[in-house]
Design an enzyme around this catalytic site. Structure first.
Site, PDB file in Angstrom:
ATOM      1  CB  SER A 145     -70.808 -57.095  38.345  1.00 20.93           C
ATOM      2  OG  SER A 145     -70.369 -58.257  37.687  1.00 20.93           O
ATOM      3  CG  ASP A 208     -69.630 -63.687  43.231  1.00 22.20           C
ATOM      4  OD1 ASP A 208     -69.906 -64.386  42.236  1.00 22.20           O
ATOM      5  OD2 ASP A 208     -69.623 -62.446  43.212  1.00 22.20           O
ATOM      6  CG  HIS A 237     -72.052 -61.908  40.761  1.00 20.93           C
ATOM      7  ND1 HIS A 237     -70.839 -61.349  41.116  1.00 20.93           N
ATOM      8  CD2 HIS A 237     -72.455 -61.250  39.638  1.00 20.93           C
ATOM      9  CE1 HIS A 237     -70.523 -60.400  40.249  1.00 20.93           C
ATOM     10  NE2 HIS A 237     -71.478 -60.318  39.344  1.00 20.93           N
TER      11      HIS A 237
END
Length: 263
Positions: A145, A208, A237
């Protein structure tokens, strides 16, 4: 009619200027909501000097049988304490692991910033290649991320064996705006991925809702080198590993075996 059009233009101009001002003033606080540290430093905790003057807290998990070192850049709302279980799992699955905290995260000093993230990963890379004597062809960068920004940036400039991107974004602002609306942005991965020649493994959850799936797909498509992917259905996510552990570890094992230094 003309005055009405000019009024509409003026409204949009004011709104756009307001958006720019908001982004300029608030971007870092929105991108980097660094949580309080979840660990305390061990007596032998590595502290890496960063070019910006910060001291970067790091951890090294050795593995004598490992063919590669996984240089892990964590996501937001995370530090080395929260990542420990995950890092130990990588070690158990055949990797040596080196991880660090961005400035302002965990016990690393300084304030979070885009430049600080880049400098922290550069310091970690220098530590491995210079002090540990690990050749670049045995280093695999892993960007989770937020960590994808530093990972893509370093891989566009330095040689590595490969990169793994999980939940990566095209750029930080486009996670919210979908399109590029401002003349500047943060962590513009899409503008750098074309310079990355190392093999890529892309991992993204199809459901996500934090960094939409299209980000991972478009970033993957823009990479010019060898690449593999794992698109995980039914995951979000933050739960890819929990949603499909067998698929996750199989993808990492397959990727590692495909790298030249593993033979």
């Amino acid at each position: 009619m003309l005055s009405w059009i000019l009024s509409i233009i003026a409204v949009f101009a004011v709104a756009y200027l307001g958006l720019m001002a908001f982004a300029w003033l608030m971007a870092d606080s929105l991108i980097f909501p660094a949580p309080p540290a979840t660990y305390t430093d061990a007596p032998d905790q590595p502290k890496l000097p960063s070019p910006d003057g910060n001291k970067i807290t790091a951890v090294y998990l050795s593995n004598p049988s490992a063919s590669h070192v996984l240089l892990f850049s964590h996501g937001n709302k995370m530090d080395l304490g929260k990542a420990e279980e995950r890092l130990r799992a990588y070690q158990a699955h055949g990797w040596a692991v080196f991880a660090y905290d961005f400035p302002g995260y965990g016990t690393s000093t300084g304030q979070p910033s885009e430049a600080g993230c880049y400098a922290a990963l550069a310091s970690a890379y220098a530590y491995l290649t210079t002090l540990k004597g690990i050749p670049p062809q045995k280093i695999v960068l892993y960007g989770l991320s937020l960590g994808s920004g530093a990972t893509v940036d370093l891989a566009s400039r330095e040689p590595v064996a490969g990169i793994i991107l999980e939940g990566a974004f095209l750029s930080a602002f486009r996670v919210v705006t979908h399109w590029k609306l401002l003349p500047w942005d943060r962590f513009e991965n899409i503008n750098k991925i074309g310079e990355v020649r190392a093999p890529l493994l892309s991992i993204h959850a199809r459901e996500d809702h934090t960094v939409p799936f299209r980000h991972g797909k478009l970033l993957h498509a823009a990479h010019p080198g060898p690449k593999q992917h794992l698109w995980v259905a039914g995951a979000h996510h933050n739960n890819i590993l929990e949603a499909d552990p067998a698929g996750y570890w199989d993808a990492l094992d397959k990727f590692r075996r495909s790298l030249p230094a593993s033979s």
